[in-house]
Motif scaffolding. Structure first.
Motif, PDB file in Angstrom:
ATOM      1  N   PHE A 134     -24.461 -30.940  17.434  1.00 30.42           N
ATOM      2  CA  PHE A 134     -23.028 -30.782  17.191  1.00 30.42           C
ATOM      3  C   PHE A 134     -22.255 -32.002  17.708  1.00 30.42           C
ATOM      4  CE2 PHE A 134     -19.011 -29.653  19.290  1.00 30.42           C
ATOM      5  CZ  PHE A 134     -18.254 -29.257  18.192  1.00 30.42           C
ATOM      6  N   TYR A 135     -22.538 -32.402  18.938  1.00 27.46           N
ATOM      7  CA  TYR A 135     -21.837 -33.550  19.519  1.00 27.46           C
ATOM      8  C   TYR A 135     -22.221 -34.851  18.817  1.00 27.46           C
ATOM      9  CZ  TYR A 135     -20.370 -30.510  23.350  1.00 27.46           C
ATOM     10  OH  TYR A 135     -19.789 -29.513  24.090  1.00 27.46           O
ATOM     11  N   TYR A 136     -23.495 -34.959  18.429  1.00 27.45           N
ATOM     12  CA  TYR A 136     -23.966 -36.180  17.771  1.00 27.45           C
ATOM     13  C   TYR A 136     -23.298 -36.371  16.408  1.00 27.45           C
ATOM     14  CZ  TYR A 136     -27.116 -39.387  15.335  1.00 27.45           C
ATOM     15  OH  TYR A 136     -27.624 -40.425  14.602  1.00 27.45           O
ATOM     16  N   ARG A 183     -26.904 -27.675  19.926  1.00 31.10           N
ATOM     17  CA  ARG A 183     -25.622 -27.995  20.551  1.00 31.10           C
ATOM     18  C   ARG A 183     -25.472 -29.503  20.703  1.00 31.10           C
ATOM     19  NH1 ARG A 183     -20.761 -25.983  20.257  1.00 31.10           N
ATOM     20  NH2 ARG A 183     -19.481 -26.466  22.097  1.00 31.10           N
ATOM     21  N   MET A 184     -26.568 -30.170  21.041  1.00 30.41           N
ATOM     22  CA  MET A 184     -26.534 -31.627  21.102  1.00 30.41           C
ATOM     23  C   MET A 184     -26.267 -32.221  19.726  1.00 30.41           C
ATOM     24  SD  MET A 184     -29.171 -33.422  23.712  1.00 30.41           S
ATOM     25  CE  MET A 184     -30.566 -33.158  22.636  1.00 30.41           C
ATOM     26  N   THR A 233     -20.595 -34.812  15.016  1.00 34.96           N
ATOM     27  CA  THR A 233     -19.131 -34.942  15.056  1.00 34.96           C
ATOM     28  C   THR A 233     -18.728 -36.324  15.566  1.00 34.96           C
ATOM     29  OG1 THR A 233     -19.113 -33.879  17.248  1.00 34.96           O
ATOM     30  CG2 THR A 233     -18.661 -32.485  15.327  1.00 34.96           C
ATOM     31  N   GLY A 234     -19.437 -36.829  16.567  1.00 37.69           N
ATOM     32  CA  GLY A 234     -19.134 -38.167  17.078  1.00 37.69           C
ATOM     33  C   GLY A 234     -19.440 -39.246  16.055  1.00 37.69           C
TER      34      GLY A 234
END
Length: 267
Positions: free
Chosen positions: A68-70, A65-66, A72-73
């Motif tokens: 995913f944020y990394y 999940r982390m 995409t950012g």
């Protein structure tokens, strides 16, 4: 999500340690022919095994999940950086460079930066917890294992320069391939008008082979270093077990402790 990951890493390590330690009394039951405690110790270790799998599952889910944020950012920041350029600055670089950065390089950062950062934290926490537990069992086994493991860990440092060169060559080959591909697609009409399809095919084939050859060489060098480290790890494992057998024969360890230590050595 970040806080939960920081918490779940030590939790998953502790459950793994409990599972390994649970093998000690179970094996000692066999050595002592102690049927009275067999079922209880078996059930206890099965519970530890279930807890280990559950904690590891939650740890992996929180890490992804982390990711995913990394990722995409990272893609968003890269694209916005391109869009913020003025026209003159934008055309200083070929389209293939932007495509490579937004595709291949983002993927490399995902693997080499994100995975390395998460891996470093997990290994550091796991090492400290396992070190403490094995020290409680037998300090001499810790000394043997740490010295041999240190050799295994340091081996890639001797090949670092060559590994970096191989990765850079692979990146440049990728940029060259996507540059030729972009030119071919954008100049499709011109290629057909002037009848130079065969020339473009040969150019693309050369770029394609160069890219895959660079990828292959990079993989081969990385895998060669991994195999050397793996050999050291296997030797470390055998010698540590040998040390455990020696201490068992001299009465300073039990057979169950050898099994537990063999499970803990991975940490």
């Amino acid at each position: 999500m970040f806080a939960s990951y920081l918490l779940l890493v030590p939790v998953s390590t502790v459950t793994s340690v409990l599972f390994s330690l649970g093998l000690e009394p179970l094996i000692n039951v066999a050595s002592a022919n102690d049927w009275a405690h067999f079922a209880g110790y078996l059930l206890l270790d099965l519970m530890f095994a279930l807890a280990d799998v559950g904690a590891n599952y939650l740890h992996r889910i929180s890490r992804e999940r982390m990711r995913f944020y990394y990722v995409t950012g990272l893609r968003r920041d890269c694209f916005e950086a391109v869009m913020d350029k003025d026209i003159a600055d934008f055309y200083r670089h070929a389209d293939s460079e932007y495509l490579s950065a937004l595709n291949r390089d983002v993927d490399k950062l995902n693997r080499n930066v994100f995975d390395s950062a998460c891996g470093f934290y997990k290994v550091a926490v796991g090492f400290l917890i396992h070190l403490y537990v094995i020290l409680r069992v037998n300090a001499w086994i810790v000394l043997v294992n740490v010295v041999l493991s240190f050799v295994s860990v340091m081996i890639p440092r001797f090949f670092e320069k060559k590994l970096i060169e191989a990765q850079n060559t692979s990146s440049r080959a990728s940029e060259n391939y996507y540059g030729n591909l972009n030119d071919a697609l954008r100049g499709f009409t011109t290629i057909k008008i002037f009848g130079i399809s065969d020339v473009i095919r040969k150019r693309m084939e050369a770029a394609n082979r160069h890219l895959e050859e660079a990828n292959y060489r990079s993989f081969r060098k990385n895998y060669s270093v991994s195999c050397i480290s793996m050999l050291c790890t296997n030797i470390s494992y055998v010698l540590t077990i040998g040390a455990g057998v020696y201490f068992t024969l001299t009465g300073r360890m039990s057979v169950g402790q050898i099994i537990a230590v063999s499970q803990l050595m991975g940490g």
